[in-house]
Design a protein around this motif. Structure first.
Motif, mmCIF file in Angstrom:
data_model
loop_
_atom_site.group_PDB
_atom_site.id
_atom_site.type_symbol
_atom_site.label_atom_id
_atom_site.label_comp_id
_atom_site.label_asym_id
_atom_site.label_seq_id
_atom_site.Cartn_x
_atom_site.Cartn_y
_atom_site.Cartn_z
ATOM 1 N N GLN A 32 -4.452 1.290 3.762
ATOM 2 C CA GLN A 32 -4.938 0.099 3.069
ATOM 3 C C GLN A 32 -4.691 0.183 1.571
ATOM 4 O O GLN A 32 -4.177 -0.743 0.954
ATOM 5 C CB GLN A 32 -6.440 -0.074 3.329
ATOM 6 N N ASP A 33 -5.072 1.282 0.977
ATOM 7 C CA ASP A 33 -4.781 1.505 -0.437
ATOM 8 C C ASP A 33 -5.010 2.964 -0.767
ATOM 9 O O ASP A 33 -5.684 3.693 -0.039
ATOM 10 C CB ASP A 33 -5.631 0.607 -1.349
ATOM 11 N N SER A 90 0.808 -1.217 0.000
ATOM 12 C CA SER A 90 0.000 0.000 0.000
ATOM 13 C C SER A 90 0.837 1.262 0.000
ATOM 14 O O SER A 90 0.347 2.342 -0.328
ATOM 15 C CB SER A 90 -0.922 0.010 1.224
ATOM 16 N N GLN A 130 6.318 4.281 -2.584
ATOM 17 C CA GLN A 130 6.324 2.824 -2.529
ATOM 18 C C GLN A 130 7.736 2.334 -2.800
ATOM 19 O O GLN A 130 8.543 3.032 -3.423
ATOM 20 C CB GLN A 130 5.378 2.227 -3.573
#
Length: 252
Positions: free
Chosen positions: A32-33, A11, A197
């Motif tokens: 979460q996303d 995530s 990320q």
């Protein structure tokens, strides 16, 4: 940094920094996303044939949605409400078990009477039937209230009750609260978004995106039996004073 095409997993990490001097960044905990959409309108030029002979890009729009599990008041306030925070969270005491005194004045003082805020109802423990609040002289099945002390009729003496109420937490580090005032249209807190990320298979490989100015247009908080509460925050990005939207950083 490896000079190869990178992939990203998980995530990621999302942080919002409110506008203003010495602003404190806030992290979207248990992210979460997140979805980010870059879209443009287009203008098509047609001649006598079926397909356009030219296309021009029109208005642009950047929207995002983040889902996260942490119930974070300062984050809500920084990114959505833009109110002044005060110390002292309002807490619930739900179905606090007690009993009506067996002698006059037939009262029950809640555990947190010194910090009492609001009555949320009384029921009989045995039956679950709700009692009715009155201003004075309660009959059986009724009660009065003063500063966290509930007073009942002599006919309810000794009966077990469940009391629900709200009180202000006064201990150090006792949370925060914000009064949601009705602001003028057009007023909204702005914030910077930083997202990154990593590639789990390539040490040091990462990509990141920064959007300089964002405004949130929707906050959704929902609950469901046998599941965690996953709030959602929607936002849009716009240009800063230098007419820049943001920046994207990649491994190559």
């Amino acid at each position: 940094m490896p000079n190869t095409t990178s992939v990203a997993f998980g995530s990621g990490v999302l942080i919002a920094t409110p506008s203003g001097a010495n602003a404190t960044p806030v992290q979207f905990g248990a992210l979460q996303d997140i979805s980010l959409d870059f879209s443009f309108s287009s203008k098509q030029l047609f001649g006598q044939y079926q397909f356009p002979i030219a296309l021009a890009r029109g208005e642009g729009k950047i929207t995002g949605k983040a889902k996260f599990a942490n119930i974070d008041g300062p984050l809500y306030n920084s990114c959505f409400f833009g109110q002044s925070l005060a110390s002292g969270q309002k807490l619930w005491a739900y179905n606090e078990a007690g009993s009506v005194a067996s002698s006059s004045p037939y009262a029950y003082a809640v555990v947190n009477a010194s910090a009492f805020d609001a009555d949320l109802g009384v029921v009989y423990a045995a039956s679950g039937l709700a009692l009715t609040r009155v201003a004075s002289a309660p009959s059986v099945g009724q009660y009065t209230l003063s500063a966290g002390v509930y007073t009942f009729n002599s006919g309810d003496a000794g009966k077990a009750i469940l009391v629900s109420y709200c009180y202000t937490q006064t201990a150090a580090g006792g949370g925060s609260r914000a009064v949601l005032s009705n602001k003028l249209m057009g007023v909204a807190p702005t914030f910077q978004i930083d997202f990154y990320q990593t590639n789990p298979n390539a040490a040091g490989a990462q990509w990141s995106l920064r959007l300089y100015n964002c405004v949130s247009n929707k906050l959704t908080v929902s609950s469901k039996i046998q599941d965690f509460n996953i709030p959602e925050l929607d936002f849009e990005a716009f240009a800063n004073a230098a007419n820049n939207i943001g920046e994207i950083n990649t491994a190559i």
